[in-house]
Design an enzyme around this catalytic site. Structure first.
Site, PDB file in Angstrom:
ATOM      1  N   GLY A   1      34.849  38.537  32.872  1.00 49.54           N
ATOM      2  CA  GLY A   1      35.883  39.409  33.408  1.00 49.54           C
ATOM      3  C   GLY A   1      36.346  40.421  32.369  1.00 49.54           C
ATOM      4  CB  SER A   2      39.588  42.148  32.004  1.00 48.85           C
ATOM      5  OG  SER A   2      39.570  42.640  33.331  1.00 48.85           O
ATOM      6  CB  THR A   3      37.686  38.534  27.876  1.00 47.36           C
ATOM      7  OG1 THR A   3      36.560  37.991  28.576  1.00 47.36           O
ATOM      8  CG2 THR A   3      38.955  37.798  28.247  1.00 47.36           C
ATOM      9  CG  PHE A   4      32.035  42.029  28.660  1.00 48.72           C
ATOM     10  CD1 PHE A   4      31.511  41.249  27.637  1.00 48.72           C
ATOM     11  CD2 PHE A   4      31.227  43.016  29.222  1.00 48.72           C
ATOM     12  CE1 PHE A   4      30.211  41.450  27.180  1.00 48.72           C
ATOM     13  CE2 PHE A   4      29.926  43.213  28.780  1.00 48.72           C
ATOM     14  CZ  PHE A   4      29.424  42.432  27.747  1.00 48.72           C
ATOM     15  CE  LYS A   5      38.495  45.575  32.673  1.00 49.54           C
ATOM     16  NZ  LYS A   5      39.773  45.536  33.400  1.00 49.54           N
TER      17      LYS A   5
END
Length: 704
Positions: free
Chosen positions: A438-442
């Site tokens: 999820g957004s931890t990859f941004k």
């Protein structure tokens, strides 16, 4: 006609006689050759060599056939075989070698042969000189066997004793020397058969209390060694200590076990004794990490020949116990000695000293490991923690868990079945797997975009509202986000966790550049770490197949799957001028960070990303603001990954993430924590994980 017939008969008779003569000559020739070969082979020197070959092959009948048993031989064949087999097999003789053979002298029909023998035994290599005497009989030379042929100092009244000194298994320690696995005390529950009353009812009651089958108990009582006054161990239970009972609030499990043991001891003939066992200090909190040992099986003995395992050994099955088995195991001491009929030692034939196993010290912090477990123990998830500057892994937690001490006590079949059938999969090691980030990859996408020069941190992508698609070629598919804000620049996109911004960023980077960049930071390769982790991936194939998949990859969806420790390692680049630090687990006195991937991102660019992830925790609009502290600057990133069959699916699950880390190198306890919970839908999303990680981080940073 008659004369011709007689002549034919005579000719046929001569042919038959000739054939018979030839057959007899052949038989005599073969017999003669055998006799010649027998004479050549049956020298005393060759006979002693042949006898030694039979020893290693355990061919005791053949050995017996080579000795002279006609005059004053004091053993029957059965006694001879029993004595030899017990000694040779007891010392585990292997690789028997005759170094030299010399005929010393001949007196009448007796010939003395001197030889030197070497062999491997359970007590190490053994070499000795000896003399064998042969007698010339009508059947050739025969060996005059006496006990000294086994060992020079052995007489017929002596015995050979093999005694073992068990090596102590090494301990597994945390970074501060606290015991994660080591010696402990348990209570052995056993039966003295002669004191057992009302056997059937007593055994049934005991079986119920111990959660074992009655048949299991009966089988142990029927073992060949059991006598009326024997203590027959049935099961191992936790040791209940008085101090535990006297505490202000004794643990419920301790009270339950105390009551159980009181009832056990009420059964006549049942006793309890303290025994030393392997003990795991953190139990459930570190079971997936530390692992457990079990008694060796026949299969283990077959798979590990010559490694010092025996029927009473234990072997590391999982976790650190399995990974460092060779170092932890040590080597048992062993002595082969000759004892006289009074039991006194006459001679030590061979011996090896025991070597205790080595202690293994890990980088794990006992308290942090326990804190993370206690916060998440009811959730399906995992947590990793590391020092982002040195690479020391401070915690590896998988929840829910199991108590590895249960494997030492002896787990019942019912307990094992319940663990395997539990829908929450407590035996499943989640920190070794890959998950949709999820957004931890941004921040990772941001770092790649900046390094490739395809992303300008100051460029305003424009406010698209809460839903967006590139064009009509996407059909009904849209990327959605939760917050509208302005300006739509990199720092704000990280703070507000804007899916649309990062979908656009991924399209700008392009599939080929993204694949190349992800491969460069460890995707599709093994993490250089002591524990084998699943490999992170960007696609189920070798490429990103579609434009929509590429856009989804930008915010950690699509087919992106990441191992939590790998993700934590990538995050270390934001604190180390773009270098990814190598994670490690075995403690070093001088903890100096080793670069795994140099210049994964550029030094200038990581500051842009760091500004964004600091805003996530410190800006009131940040999705991780609930974790901020007044006394130090933290950084982090929340993430919620949706797992559903279709865009319209409302029954899918949500994986909640939070990464949080200290940002100053001179912080007393620098730490980076990443936690994941499998299903946070309806319980607060990633905010649920933020609250729990905040509690852990606050307690850890404030502890002494």
């Amino acid at each position: 006609m008659r004369h011709r017939k007689k002549r034919r008969t005579k000719v046929n008779l001569l042919i038959v006689i000739t054939i018979l003569l030839l057959i007899m000559i052949g038989i005599l020739a073969i017999w003669g050759m055998k006799q010649i070969r027998k004479v050549i082979r049956d020298t005393p020197e060759e006979l002693i060599a042949e006898y030694m070959e039979h020893i290693e092959k355990q061919e005791y009948d053949e050995m017996y056939s080579m000795i002279d048993t006609e005059e004053d031989f004091y053993l029957s064949k059965e006694e001879y075989i029993e004595r030899n087999s017990k000694i040779y097999e007891g010392i585990e003789i292997k690789n028997l070698r005759l170094n030299h053979i010399v005929t010393e002298k001949q007196e009448g029909k007796k010939v003395s042969v001197a030889y030197e023998i070497s062999c491997d035994t359970v007590a190490g290599e053994l070499t000795f000189e000896n003399t064998a005497i042969f007698i010339d009989t009508k059947d050739g030379y025969k060996l005059l066997w006496q006990d000294y042929l086994i060992f020079p100092d052995l007489s017929d009244t002596d015995k050979v004793r093999v005694s073992t000194t068990q090596a102590e298994r090494g301990q597994i320690l945390d970074r501060n020397g606290r015991v994660l696995a080591g010696k402990g005390t348990a209570s052995s529950v056993g039966i003295v058969p002669g004191k057992l009353e009302d056997k059937e009812n007593s055994l049934k009651n005991l079986a119920d209390l111990l959660e074992v089958d009655v048949e299991t108990i009966k089988n142990k009582l029927e073992a060949g060694w059991v006598k009326e006054d024997s203590f027959v161990p049935i099961a191992t239970r936790p040791k209940v200590r008085e101090l535990d009972l006297m505490s202000l609030q004794p643990e419920e499990s301790v009270l339950e076990e105390h009551e159980r043991q009181k009832k056990i001891l009420e059964i006549p003939g049942v006793m309890m004794a303290d025994i030393e066992v392997r003990s795991y200090g953190l139990g459930e909190a570190a079971a997936h990490l530390v692992g457990y040992v079990q008694a060796v099986t026949a299969e283990d003995l077959e798979n590990h020949p010559g490694e010092g395992y025996h029927s009473n050994s234990v072997i590391g099955r999982t976790g650190m116990e399995g990974l460092f088995e060779k170092e932890l195991k040590g080597k048992d001491g062993c002595e082969i000695s000759i004892v006289d009929k009074e039991g006194s030692t006459k001679t030590v034939v061979a011996s090896i000293f025991k070597e205790d196993g080595k202690d293994i010290q890990l980088t794990i912090d006992y308290d942090l490991q326990k804190m993370l477990y206690e916060q998440f123990k009811e959730d399906r998830g995992c947590s990793v923690a590391m020092n982002p500057y040195t690479g020391e892994v401070l915690a590896l937690v998988s929840t829910p868990s199991f108590d590895n001490n249960d494997f030492i006590k002896g787990m019942s079949a019912e307990k094992w079945t319940s663990l395997n059938e539990d829908e929450n999969k407590p035996l499943y090691n989640r920190f070794r797997q890959v998950w949709c980030p999820g957004s931890t990859f941004k921040p990772v996408i941001a770092g790649i975009g900046l390094k490739t020069g395809l992303l300008d941190p100051a460029e305003d992508f424009g406010n698209e509202g809460l839903a967006w698609q590139k064009d009509s070629s996407w059909g009904s598919y849209q990327v959605t986000t939760l917050h509208a804000y302005e300006p739509v620049v990199l720092r704000n996109a990280i703070i507000y966790s804007d899916n649309i911004y990062f979908a656009k960023a991924a399209l700008k980077i392009g599939a080929d550049n993204l694949i190349k960049s992800l491969d460069e930071i460890g995707f599709n390769q093994e993490l250089p770490f002591e524990i084998k982790m699943a490999e992170s991936q960007y696609s189920n194939t070798d490429k990103i197949e579609t434009e929509i998949q590429l856009a989804d990859s930008g915010y950690g969806q699509g087919q992106i799957l990441v191992n939590p420790l790998h993700l934590a390692s990538i995050y270390t680049a934001f604190l180390n001028d773009g270098d990814i630090v190598k994670p490690y687990l075995q403690y070093k006195n001088e903890a100096v960070g080793e670069v795994w991937i140099a210049e994964a991102f550029t030094a200038d660019n990581v500051q842009e990303v760091l500004d964004g992830v600091q805003g996530v925790v410190n800006d009131p609009n940040g999705t991780g603001y609930a974790a901020h502290r007044e006394d130090m600057v933290l950084a982090g990133k929340t993430g919620t990954a949706e797992l559903k069959a279709t865009k319209e699916d409302t029954t899918g699950t949500e994986i909640g993430w939070f990464s949080v880390f200290t940002t100053e190198r001179d912080t007393e306890k620098p730490v980076l924590i990443i936690s994941m919970v499998e299903n946070v839908k309806g319980i607060g999303g990633s905010g649920y994980v933020v609250q729990k990680d905040k509690a852990v981080l606050d307690a850890y940073l404030e502890s002494k």
